[in-house]
Design an enzyme around this catalytic site. Structure first.
Site: not given
Ligand code: NAP
Length: 261
Positions: A63, A90, A157, A161, A192
């Site tokens: 975590d 990330n 959130y 950020k 995602t």
């Molecule tokens: P995602 O597909 O939901 O993947 C999230 C990842 O973070 C997974 O690998 C998850 O692990 C891991 N995770 C969650 N909580 C955690 C913790 N406490 N400790 C360690 N690992 C943890 O998300 P994503 O869309 O790829 O997002 C990645 C990043 O981009 C995030 O910071 C998000 O805020 C940012 N972001 C995303 C978007 C978007 O539109 N998708 C836009 C702007 C910013 P598990 O697989 O083990 O659950």
């Protein structure tokens, strides 16, 4: 273009799925050695099965909000690969659409712990390892357009950020003496697991997704992460790079976020 990442050692937190997984793939294709981490051990294992064919990759569950877990992640990486060159902080969770007037302290604190404390811990531990093993490195943090605009994705959130954008600048200042550059990527909507339920299936329109009129794909964010992790941007530090298909330049449609009681 050769990004100079061959044999470099990179940690990608949240590397099991979505943007992190795409970043891990991209590093491996460049010949980097990669340590992925995420919170669920089974998620790490599933990702490793898919990634192993691409190159040298290991995994570790933990975590990012917990100091001991982040310390262990960096220690394991240095023990396994001998050094650390790149940290991609990330890992993240989605913001529930809760009005701040209804938000509990637990929801607020968990959001801050994963994003802000997690990014701080990943940056701090990476800087310590980079100083020891090479006195040089690159840290890439992951913010969001939600830290620039204020849409309905949740005030906790958005604030977390925005904090990451600020923390990136502070780490860039504090770590520059060890030749460590720190930059942030701020994605717009990306397809995602996090955005299932927000982004409609392909072919159906998504409101407020920018002048390119579509959400991004994880690989498009991964390419930008790779750029920030490479020496292609050797004069860049403390910067937040918005990768959003032109979402921020036209601004949010606030009328959709404001619901009258
Ligand atoms: P995602 O597909 O939901 O993947 C999230 C990842 O973070 C997974 O690998 C998850 O692990 C891991 N995770 C969650 N909580 C955690 C913790 N406490 N400790 C360690 N690992 C943890 O998300 P994503 O869309 O790829 O997002 C990645 C990043 O981009 C995030 O910071 C998000 O805020 C940012 N972001 C995303 C978007 C978007 O539109 N998708 C836009 C702007 C910013 P598990 O697989 O083990 O659950």
């Amino acid at each position: 273009m050769d990004l100079g990442l061959k044999d470099q050692v990179a940690i990608v937190t949240g590397g099991s799925r979505g943007i992190g997984r795409a970043a891990a793939e991209a590093f491996l294709r460049e010949g980097a050695r990669v340590m992925i981490s995420s919170i669920h051990p089974e998620s790490v294992e599933t990702a490793l099965k898919a990634l192993r064919g691409l190159g040298e990759v290991e995994g570790s569950a933990g975590d990012v909000a917990l100091e001991a877990d982040v310390t262990r992640l960096v220690d394991e990486t240095v023990r396994r690969f001998g050094r650390l060159d790149v940290m991609v902080a990330n890992a993240g969770i989605a913001g529930e659409e809760i009005n701040l007037a209804d938000m509990g302290v637990e929801e607020w604190d968990r959001m801050m712990a994963i994003h802000l404390r997690g990014t701080f811990l990943c940056g701090r531990e990476a800087a310590r390892a980079m100083r020891k093993t090479g006195n040089r490195g690159r840290i890439v943090t992951v913010g969001s357009v939600a830290g620039i605009e204020s849409d309905a994705s949740g005030g906790h959130y958005n604030a977390a950020k925005a904090g990451i954008h600020s923390l990136t600048r502070s780490m860039a200042v504090d770590f520059a003496r060890w030749n460590i550059r720190v930059n942030c990527i701020a994605p717009g909507w990306v397809r995602t697991d996090m955005t299932v339920g927000y982004i409609p299936p392909p072919g159906r329109p998504l409101e407020n997704c920018g002048v390119m009129d579509r959400p991004g794909e994880p690989g498009e964010i991964a390419n930008a992460i790779l750029f920030l992790a490479s020496d292609s941007c050797s004069f860049l530090t403390g910067e937040t790079l918005v990768v959003d298909g032109g979402q921020v330049i036209v601004g949010p449609d606030v009328s959709q976020s404001v619901q009258r009681a």
